[in-house]
Design a protein around this motif. Structure first.
Motif: not given
Ligand code: OGA
Ligand code: MN
Length: 302
Positions: A87-89, A110-112, A114-116, A140-143, A255-257, A262-266, A278-280
């Protein structure tokens, strides 16, 4: 029909030609998408109006086993009713925007960092599929940052230094660095996992740095020294020229590997605007190779 890719950043990330992933079920197309993933690390699919069930079905066709959140505690408790649906909401179970002090909100902030995804698990997370439900009217980008480029651009001494190092990844640790507190029971469920700092993709042979804010220590190193190495690697890997920023549109599936990026929310005004994704995430069941086919730690030679 052949799938084509349009690069979104000079180094990685691509938009895939029009396709309805709800209907994709043939090996040839799935393999083209996997090849695209090996090349670009991040794939953007437009106009994918997934329901939760369709998204789960697609993730299983793509890569089999799914990551499910651990624990039944208050933090991991899931509004969507299936532990494989992330639940990414910013909505609470009543469908209302979470208050500023809401514990789940503070955990998700904490999604902000950088993580995998799911590097704190064994097997680790492999492909994450993040699908829009409600896109807010503000950015509300994802980087994303490319960890293969990050590895390739390290100097030779650093490459030699980290060649055989391993790190402990813990989701509790990354949140504790922000001052988030866990109960003893929660900490007991979230012990984390140990992985090499450098991985090799067995299909492409490309190496990637496998790092994240989840890293709590470098195995066999003094704690402060390991954390400094982690900080240096994180700073190197997330330089602006290595980062693709995804601006969400209605209907997007990204979709990312997790072993290549790595990625992060902003930040955005999340107590004001609804944002629902929604993430799977699939598990890297090949992570520990027994037959030479898996993602190999660098210390293993083939
Ligand atoms: C995730 C995540 C980033 C975002 O769902 O794993 O890190 O921008 N989301 O919501
Ligand atoms: Mn994530």
């Amino acid at each position: 029909m052949p799938v084509t890719f349009r690069k979104l950043h000079p180094l990685f990330a691509a938009e895939v030609s029009p396709i309805d992933l709800r209907k994709v079920n043939d090996r040839a197309t799935l393999l083209q998408l996997r090849d695209g993933m090996d090349e670009y690390g991040v794939l953007v699919f437009r106009n994918q109006p997934f329901t939760d069930a369709e998204q789960l079905d697609f993730a299983q066709r793509w890569d089999g086993e799914l990551h499910a959140k651990l624990g039944s505690g208050s933090v991991a408790k899931n509004r969507l009713g299936n532990p494989a649906l992330g639940d990414t909401s910013n909505l609470n179970p009543a469908g209302k925007i979470r208050d500023r002090e809401d514990r789940h909100r503070l955990y998700s902030l904490a999604n902000r960092l950088w993580h995998t995804d799911a590097s704190f698990r064994e097997p680790a997370g492999r492909y994450s599929m993040l699908s829009t439900r409600i896109v807010p009217p503000v950015r509300a980008d994802t980087q994303f940052a490319d960890m293969r480029v990050a590895y390739d651009t390290l100097d030779a001494e650093t490459k030699a230094l980290i060649e055989n190092l391993k790190a402990h990844h813990s989701i509790a640790y990354s949140r504790q660095t922000l001052g988030f507190e866990f109960s003893e029971k929660e900490l007991d469920e979230l012990r984390g996992a140990i992985h090499p700092l450098v991985l090799t993709n067995p299909r492409t042979r490309r190496r990637a740095l496998y790092i994240a804010s989840h890293i709590s220590r470098i195995i066999d190193w003094p704690l402060p020294e390991g954390r400094l190495l982690k900080n240096d690697l994180m700073a190197h890997a997330t330089q602006p020229q290595f980062v693709y920023s995804h601006e969400w549109q209605d209907g997007d599936l990204v979709v990312w590997d997790n072993l290549a990026t790595m990625h992060r929310a902003t930040p955005f005004e999340d107590t004001k605007y609804v944002r629902e994704l929604v993430r799977v995430t699939t598990l890297d069941i090949d992570y520990t190779p027994t037959d030479g086919s898996g993602v190999l730690p660098n210390s293993v030679t083939v």
